[in-house]
Design a protein around this motif. Structure first.
Motif, mmCIF file in Angstrom:
data_model
loop_
_atom_site.group_PDB
_atom_site.id
_atom_site.type_symbol
_atom_site.label_atom_id
_atom_site.label_comp_id
_atom_site.label_asym_id
_atom_site.label_seq_id
_atom_site.Cartn_x
_atom_site.Cartn_y
_atom_site.Cartn_z
ATOM 1 N N PRO A 60 0.826 -1.216 0.000
ATOM 2 C CA PRO A 60 0.000 0.000 0.000
ATOM 3 C C PRO A 60 0.862 1.269 0.000
ATOM 4 O O PRO A 60 1.911 1.305 0.648
ATOM 5 C CB PRO A 60 -0.802 -0.118 1.296
ATOM 6 C CG PRO A 60 -0.802 -1.579 1.614
ATOM 7 C CD PRO A 60 0.521 -2.099 1.137
ATOM 8 N N ILE A 61 0.401 2.278 -0.707
ATOM 9 C CA ILE A 61 1.104 3.555 -0.696
ATOM 10 C C ILE A 61 0.697 4.368 0.535
ATOM 11 O O ILE A 61 1.448 5.215 1.020
ATOM 12 C CB ILE A 61 0.841 4.345 -1.996
ATOM 13 C CG1 ILE A 61 1.820 5.523 -2.111
ATOM 14 C CG2 ILE A 61 -0.615 4.806 -2.096
ATOM 15 C CD1 ILE A 61 1.835 6.174 -3.480
ATOM 16 N N ILE A 62 -0.501 4.078 1.065
ATOM 17 C CA ILE A 62 -0.985 4.723 2.294
ATOM 18 C C ILE A 62 -1.509 3.642 3.227
ATOM 19 O O ILE A 62 -2.300 2.793 2.815
ATOM 20 C CB ILE A 62 -2.107 5.740 2.011
ATOM 21 C CG1 ILE A 62 -1.618 6.870 1.106
ATOM 22 C CG2 ILE A 62 -2.655 6.315 3.323
ATOM 23 C CD1 ILE A 62 -2.740 7.758 0.605
ATOM 24 N N VAL B 126 -4.533 2.129 1.108
ATOM 25 C CA VAL B 126 -4.786 2.561 -0.273
ATOM 26 C C VAL B 126 -3.645 2.053 -1.146
ATOM 27 O O VAL B 126 -2.467 2.224 -0.812
ATOM 28 C CB VAL B 126 -4.880 4.097 -0.368
ATOM 29 C CG1 VAL B 126 -5.109 4.540 -1.812
ATOM 30 C CG2 VAL B 126 -5.995 4.631 0.538
ATOM 31 N N GLN B 127 -4.003 1.424 -2.250
ATOM 32 C CA GLN B 127 -3.009 0.889 -3.169
ATOM 33 C C GLN B 127 -2.524 1.984 -4.135
ATOM 34 O O GLN B 127 -3.254 2.941 -4.414
ATOM 35 C CB GLN B 127 -3.601 -0.266 -3.977
ATOM 36 C CG GLN B 127 -3.932 -1.507 -3.160
ATOM 37 C CD GLN B 127 -2.689 -2.141 -2.548
ATOM 38 O OE1 GLN B 127 -1.640 -2.223 -3.171
ATOM 39 N NE2 GLN B 127 -2.803 -2.590 -1.298
ATOM 40 N N ALA C 231 -8.032 5.684 -6.703
ATOM 41 C CA ALA C 231 -8.727 6.957 -6.499
ATOM 42 C C ALA C 231 -9.808 6.717 -5.450
ATOM 43 O O ALA C 231 -10.798 6.026 -5.717
ATOM 44 C CB ALA C 231 -9.333 7.467 -7.795
ATOM 45 N N VAL C 232 -9.612 7.267 -4.258
ATOM 46 C CA VAL C 232 -10.472 6.976 -3.115
ATOM 47 C C VAL C 232 -11.115 8.265 -2.613
ATOM 48 O O VAL C 232 -10.424 9.264 -2.376
ATOM 49 C CB VAL C 232 -9.669 6.313 -1.970
ATOM 50 C CG1 VAL C 232 -10.577 6.000 -0.792
ATOM 51 C CG2 VAL C 232 -8.978 5.048 -2.469
ATOM 52 N N ALA C 233 -12.425 8.230 -2.443
ATOM 53 C CA ALA C 233 -13.155 9.369 -1.883
ATOM 54 C C ALA C 233 -13.414 9.133 -0.402
ATOM 55 O O ALA C 233 -13.727 8.012 0.008
ATOM 56 C CB ALA C 233 -14.477 9.565 -2.617
ATOM 57 N N LEU C 234 -13.270 10.193 0.389
ATOM 58 C CA LEU C 234 -13.730 10.187 1.779
ATOM 59 C C LEU C 234 -15.020 10.989 1.813
ATOM 60 O O LEU C 234 -15.029 12.173 1.458
ATOM 61 C CB LEU C 234 -12.686 10.814 2.701
ATOM 62 C CG LEU C 234 -11.340 10.091 2.836
ATOM 63 C CD1 LEU C 234 -10.433 10.840 3.792
ATOM 64 C CD2 LEU C 234 -11.524 8.658 3.294
ATOM 65 N N ILE C 235 -16.102 10.349 2.215
ATOM 66 C CA ILE C 235 -17.396 11.018 2.215
ATOM 67 C C ILE C 235 -17.990 11.007 3.617
ATOM 68 O O ILE C 235 -17.552 10.258 4.489
ATOM 69 C CB ILE C 235 -18.372 10.374 1.207
ATOM 70 C CG1 ILE C 235 -18.661 8.914 1.593
ATOM 71 C CG2 ILE C 235 -17.805 10.451 -0.213
ATOM 72 C CD1 ILE C 235 -19.742 8.261 0.737
ATOM 73 N N GLY C 236 -18.999 11.845 3.810
ATOM 74 C CA GLY C 236 -19.642 11.966 5.110
ATOM 75 C C GLY C 236 -20.110 13.389 5.322
ATOM 76 O O GLY C 236 -19.638 14.312 4.654
ATOM 77 N N GLY D 202 -1.172 8.595 -14.971
ATOM 78 C CA GLY D 202 0.274 8.526 -14.795
ATOM 79 C C GLY D 202 0.692 7.777 -13.543
ATOM 80 O O GLY D 202 1.881 7.709 -13.232
ATOM 81 N N GLY D 203 -0.293 7.243 -12.787
ATOM 82 C CA GLY D 203 0.020 6.439 -11.610
ATOM 83 C C GLY D 203 -0.140 7.139 -10.278
ATOM 84 O O GLY D 203 0.123 6.539 -9.225
ATOM 85 N N THR D 204 -0.571 8.411 -10.279
ATOM 86 C CA THR D 204 -0.783 9.136 -9.018
ATOM 87 C C THR D 204 -1.967 8.541 -8.262
ATOM 88 O O THR D 204 -2.969 8.134 -8.852
ATOM 89 C CB THR D 204 -1.040 10.631 -9.295
ATOM 90 O OG1 THR D 204 0.134 11.208 -9.856
ATOM 91 C CG2 THR D 204 -1.407 11.383 -8.023
#
Length: 245
Positions: A4-6, A52-53, A57-62, A196-198
């Motif tokens: 994981p990157i994070i 997170v891999q 692309a991950v959203a934090l919602i709430g 690009g991999g970000t």
């Protein structure tokens, strides 16, 4: 599976909220020394864990106050958790608060090179991308004007334009600032970075943007993870709960 990157492991963020008002620093210090200050504990995050891999692309919602922005600040290193640990393997570009990272007394030109240095990019690299940054920001006429004289829209355009390269892009509601044309430019740039991999961490109340940009969503409620899964499924559950409340 890749490393994981994070990695967020059992992160808790506790704030002490003063019960009574103090009008001066002297009064605050005197009460503190006498043990007369009383606080309420507020937990913005409670034992939050996820990973997170690279390239996700991950959203934090709430809803407001759920801990989304606090989580982003902990990941970006702006805040340190009260408990737990966050590991980020790579460079991070945080677009968390309007003007964050800028010296408001410096010009756009000076801030571009300052941001580049903070991100570990040398002057030659920034020289190579300078015209691209200014063109994206549409601030050609204001490049040598101190940023403190900019409107909020101009600051947000400059902030997004300075992200030339990053392993992790952290975006908090920045697409809520600016006109439709600017929002579309930002989304196009985020797609380009993702290709690009970000890795993207994205906070937004806009369900269409969440579903368009992110494959995964993490729903936080009062600092606790409620759901973690496909963006469309998780956002629809969140939206249904909001309609009922």
């Amino acid at each position: 599976m890749a490393t994981p990157i994070i990695e967020v492991n059992n992160v808790t963020m506790r704030f002490n909220l003063a019960k009574e008002k103090t009008d001066t620093i002297k009064e605050y210090c005197l009460k503190l020394m006498r043990g007369q200050l009383h606080f309420d504990e507020f937990f913005a995050l409670k034992n939050v864990s996820f990973s997170v891999q690279p390239g996700e692309a991950v959203a934090l919602i709430g809803k407001n106050g759920s801990g989304k922005s606090t989580m982003l600040k902990v990941i970006a290193g702006v805040m340190y958790p009260s408990k737990g640990q966050v590991t980020v393997r790579g460079s991070i570009a945080p677009l968390i608060e309007l003007g964050a990272g800028f010296d408001m007394d410096l010009t756009a030109r000076e801030n571009i090179y300052l941001n580049g240095a903070v991100m570990g990019m040398d002057r030659a690299f920034m020289n190579q991308h300078f015209d691209e940054i200014i063109e994206f920001s549409e601030l050609q006429e204001f490049v040598d004007v101190p940023v403190k004289n900019y409107s909020s829209g101009m600051i947000s355009r400059l902030g997004f334009a300075t992200v030339v390269r990053a392993d992790v892009l952290v975006v908090d509601e920045i697409l809520a600032v600016g006109d439709f044309k600017f929002q579309e430019k930002c989304k196009a740039k985020m797609r380009e970075l993702l290709e690009g991999g970000t890795t993207l961490l994205f906070v937004s109340h806009n369900g269409d943007q969440v579903k368009e940009l992110c494959s995964r969503a993490i729903w936080l409620n009062h600092g606790v993870v409620m759901e973690d899964g496909p963006a469309d499924v998780v956002y629809d559950k969140y939206a249904a709960m909001m309609e009922q409340s």
